[in-house]
Design an enzyme around this catalytic site. Structure first.
Site, PDB file in Angstrom:
ATOM      1  N   ALA A   8       0.815  -1.220   0.000  1.00 54.77           N
ATOM      2  CA  ALA A   8       0.000   0.000   0.000  1.00 54.77           C
ATOM      3  C   ALA A   8       0.847   1.269   0.000  1.00 54.77           C
ATOM      4  O   ALA A   8       0.314   2.364  -0.117  1.00 54.77           O
ATOM      5  CB  ALA A   8      -0.920   0.011   1.217  1.00 54.77           C
ATOM      6  N   GLN A  77      -5.980  -0.450   2.298  1.00 52.28           N
ATOM      7  CA  GLN A  77      -5.594   0.378   3.445  1.00 52.28           C
ATOM      8  C   GLN A  77      -5.837   1.824   3.011  1.00 52.28           C
ATOM      9  O   GLN A  77      -5.109   2.350   2.163  1.00 52.28           O
ATOM     10  CB  GLN A  77      -4.114   0.152   3.786  1.00 52.28           C
ATOM     11  CG  GLN A  77      -3.689   0.870   5.042  1.00 52.28           C
ATOM     12  CD  GLN A  77      -2.177   0.858   5.249  1.00 52.28           C
ATOM     13  OE1 GLN A  77      -1.397   0.641   4.316  1.00 52.28           O
ATOM     14  NE2 GLN A  77      -1.759   1.112   6.475  1.00 52.28           N
ATOM     15  N   GLY A  82       1.078   3.006   8.743  1.00 47.91           N
ATOM     16  CA  GLY A  82       2.161   2.235   9.341  1.00 47.91           C
ATOM     17  C   GLY A  82       1.990   0.747   9.119  1.00 47.91           C
ATOM     18  O   GLY A  82       0.915   0.284   8.728  1.00 47.91           O
ATOM     19  N   GLY A 135      16.127  -1.447  11.949  1.00 53.04           N
ATOM     20  CA  GLY A 135      15.624  -1.935  13.217  1.00 53.04           C
ATOM     21  C   GLY A 135      16.581  -3.034  13.662  1.00 53.04           C
ATOM     22  O   GLY A 135      16.932  -3.909  12.853  1.00 53.04           O
ATOM     23  N   ASN A 160      16.474  -6.132  11.253  1.00 50.96           N
ATOM     24  CA  ASN A 160      15.128  -6.626  10.962  1.00 50.96           C
ATOM     25  C   ASN A 160      14.860  -6.424   9.468  1.00 50.96           C
ATOM     26  O   ASN A 160      14.944  -5.315   8.955  1.00 50.96           O
ATOM     27  CB  ASN A 160      14.128  -5.826  11.805  1.00 50.96           C
ATOM     28  CG  ASN A 160      12.692  -6.153  11.451  1.00 50.96           C
ATOM     29  OD1 ASN A 160      12.407  -7.159  10.792  1.00 50.96           O
ATOM     30  ND2 ASN A 160      11.779  -5.313  11.900  1.00 50.96           N
ATOM     31  N   HIS A 311      18.540   6.390 -31.599  1.00 47.98           N
ATOM     32  CA  HIS A 311      19.696   6.611 -32.475  1.00 47.98           C
ATOM     33  C   HIS A 311      20.868   7.206 -31.707  1.00 47.98           C
ATOM     34  O   HIS A 311      20.706   8.197 -30.990  1.00 47.98           O
ATOM     35  CB  HIS A 311      19.365   7.613 -33.595  1.00 47.98           C
ATOM     36  CG  HIS A 311      17.947   7.648 -34.008  1.00 47.98           C
ATOM     37  ND1 HIS A 311      17.492   6.980 -35.117  1.00 47.98           N
ATOM     38  CD2 HIS A 311      16.869   8.248 -33.455  1.00 47.98           C
ATOM     39  CE1 HIS A 311      16.185   7.175 -35.227  1.00 47.98           C
ATOM     40  NE2 HIS A 311      15.789   7.945 -34.229  1.00 47.98           N
TER      41      HIS A 311
HETATM   42  P1  TTP Z   1       8.177   1.793   3.424  1.00 46.99           P
HETATM   43  O1  TTP Z   1       9.197   1.458   2.380  1.00 46.99           O
HETATM   44  O2  TTP Z   1       8.642   2.258   4.746  1.00 46.99           O
HETATM   45  O3  TTP Z   1       7.158   2.887   2.869  1.00 46.99           O
HETATM   46  P2  TTP Z   1       6.787   3.273   1.410  1.00 46.99           P
HETATM   47  O4  TTP Z   1       6.680   2.084   0.517  1.00 46.99           O
HETATM   48  O5  TTP Z   1       5.570   4.137   1.465  1.00 46.99           O
HETATM   49  O6  TTP Z   1       8.018   4.124   0.897  1.00 46.99           O
HETATM   50  P3  TTP Z   1       8.492   5.635   1.221  1.00 46.99           P
HETATM   51  O7  TTP Z   1       9.016   5.625   2.618  1.00 46.99           O
HETATM   52  O8  TTP Z   1       9.550   5.842   0.196  1.00 46.99           O
HETATM   53  O9  TTP Z   1       7.344   6.566   1.009  1.00 46.99           O
HETATM   54  O10 TTP Z   1       7.181   0.596   3.668  1.00 46.99           O
HETATM   55  C1  TTP Z   1       7.591  -0.720   3.861  1.00 46.99           C
HETATM   56  C2  TTP Z   1       6.567  -1.641   3.264  1.00 46.99           C
HETATM   57  O11 TTP Z   1       5.299  -1.563   3.913  1.00 46.99           O
HETATM   58  C3  TTP Z   1       6.281  -1.379   1.834  1.00 46.99           C
HETATM   59  O12 TTP Z   1       6.105  -2.651   1.253  1.00 46.99           O
HETATM   60  C4  TTP Z   1       5.004  -0.579   1.846  1.00 46.99           C
HETATM   61  C5  TTP Z   1       4.300  -1.132   3.024  1.00 46.99           C
HETATM   62  N1  TTP Z   1       3.441  -0.228   3.776  1.00 46.99           N
HETATM   63  C6  TTP Z   1       2.059  -0.361   3.711  1.00 46.99           C
HETATM   64  O13 TTP Z   1       1.556  -1.229   2.994  1.00 46.99           O
HETATM   65  N2  TTP Z   1       1.288   0.465   4.480  1.00 46.99           N
HETATM   66  C7  TTP Z   1       1.824   1.404   5.299  1.00 46.99           C
HETATM   67  O14 TTP Z   1       1.064   2.096   5.968  1.00 46.99           O
HETATM   68  C8  TTP Z   1       3.260   1.539   5.337  1.00 46.99           C
HETATM   69  C9  TTP Z   1       3.911   2.583   6.197  1.00 46.99           C
HETATM   70  C10 TTP Z   1       4.019   0.704   4.575  1.00 46.99           C
END
Ligand code: TTP
Length: 400
Positions: A8, A77, A82, A135, A160, A311
């Site tokens: 998402a 979502q 988060g 993490g 992590n 080209h």
């Molecule tokens: P991130 O890489 O931290 O977030 P992002 O994909 O939005 O990238 P950016 O920080 O460049 O804006 O997210 C880690 C993973 O979790 C990624 O697969 C996206 C997913 N995610 C969600 O699905 N929902 C959320 O609310 C968040 C924060 C992350």
């Protein structure tokens, strides 16, 4: 067991590639990132739950309702609040132990097998040289005792990786998780609460490759790694007088014309047209219906679908967006004279990419005029065009 795949995210650090697609749909080695994740999990799961949001339609329409014979369910979502919030969306679809995987990582097989096979809740970890950016896991034997985000004084070198196996009980802890300092509901906070409650969480240690593909040059890193594992397969049309060396994949419906010289690993996808007299070096993907014309050299780059370098051009260590068009004589710089790592702006800040060789990242549909010079580390956003003979030294366009 199902795999809950987080897809998402908006991918703001990956702009401009994510101005027009969600990050999990950014292609590496010819397939969207998320498809690689689904591929790797396929053997261990009987279905997927995709948590989607930003530009979700492109994920839904690309993947449809099954992958390798396993059903895909989608849950939206509404707002990116988060990782705990994202995983929490999957609760109605999950009633037994499940995997939770980021949809934008590149990893080798093996890790998912270890996660799926672990006894309790499990976190994938890997030893890294500089844990301060991750993490970091503390543990006692196999048992995780804590996770601390980006610590100045790391308790271990175990990072992590953002890949987990959970008992459905985790949803109770997710419900009780409050906002973190950065205002998000973090799954690591939910995990810590479960540990404090006496639940067992084990650390599964990965020794292979894992890449968090968050910034544009990491797309090239992932692409290089995945193409290293491709094997020669020529199904397309290769004219007499073309040279095809090493691990080159030419898909059915692709054409390689006389005088072209392909040095693997190279992937030429269906409908692509290469040559005559083009030099395509590893690790390059020429996307579907993309064009590499006469007198063009392409090295370690990804041409997304429909991109055209027609080209007399040089493109090195670059990502060229879908349907972008490079005018004749467009030249990309991919190395600094002082040999320092190339910098690229991420959300307005110049970041050391750690790469000695890095060219440009162009959004979908960018057009360059003839004889354009593009400086190393430059990004051109949506709608950007250059004039004939221009030297582009800094980013421009929208969605950067
Ligand atoms: P991130 O890489 O931290 O977030 P992002 O994909 O939005 O990238 P950016 O920080 O460049 O804006 O997210 C880690 C993973 O979790 C990624 O697969 C996206 C997913 N995610 C969600 O699905 N929902 C959320 O609310 C968040 C924060 C992350």
């Amino acid at each position: 067991m199902k795999a809950v795949v987080l897809a998402a995210g908006e991918g703001t650090r990956m702009r401009p590639l994510t101005a027009t697609r969600p990050k999990p749909m950014v292609p590496v080695a010819g397939k969207p990132l998320v498809e690689h994740v689904l591929d790797i999990a396929a053997e261990y799961v009987d279905g997927y739950v995709l948590v989607v949001g930003y530009k979700e339609e492109s994920i839904r329409s690309y993947l449809g309702d099954e992958h390798l014979g396993k059903p895909i369910e989608y849950v939206r979502q509404e707002e990116q609040r988060g990782t705990a919030h994202a995983i929490g969306q999957a609760e109605p679809y999950v009633d037994e132990r499940f995997l939770a995987l980021n949809g934008d990582v590149m990893l080798d097989d093996g890790l998912v097998a270890k996660l799926a096979g672990a006894e309790a809740n499990a976190i994938a970890t890997m030893r890294v040289d500089d844990p301060t950016a991750y993490g970091v896991i503390s543990r006692d034997g196999d048992r995780v005792t804590g996770i601390v985000e980006k610590p100045k004084d790391p308790p271990s070198t175990l990072a992590n990786l953002g890949l987990y196996a959970f008992e459905p009980e985790i949803f109770e802890y997710i419900d009780r998780t409050g906002r973190s300092e950065r205002g998000e509901y973090e799954i690591t906070d939910s995990i810590e609460m479960s540990i404090d409650d006496g639940r067992t969480v084990v650390a599964v240690e990965h020794t292979g490759t894992w890449l968090d593909v968050g910034r544009p040059w990491e797309v090239l890193d992932a692409n290089e790694h995945l193409l290293e594992h491709c094997s020669r397969r020529i199904n397309g049309d290769v004219e007499d007088g073309a040279t095809v060396n090493g691990d080159v994949v030419i898909e059915e419906g692709a054409r390689v014309r006389s005088g072209a010289y392909l040095d693997g690993p190279v992937l030429v996808q269906s409908g692509a047209d290469v040559g005559p007299n083009a030099y395509v070096r590893g690790s390059t993907v020429v996307g579907r219906n993309a064009r590499v014309g006469n007198g063009v050299e392409i090295k370690n780059s990804i041409l997304l679908d429909g991109a055209s370098v027609g080209h007399l051009s040089y493109v090195g260590d670059s990502v060229i967006g879908a349907d972008a068009n490079l005018g004749a004589g467009t030249i990309v710089a991919n190395l600094r004279h002082d040999d320092q790592p190339v910098k690229m702006a991420v959300k307005g800040e110049q970041v050391d990419t750690g790469r000695r060789k890095l060219g440009v990242v162009l959004a979908d549909g960018v057009k360059t005029g003839i004889n354009t010079s593009l400086n190393a580390g430059t990004k051109l956003g949506v709608g950007a065009m250059t004039r004939p003979g221009e030297s582009v030294m800094s980013d421009r366009g929208d969605g950067l």
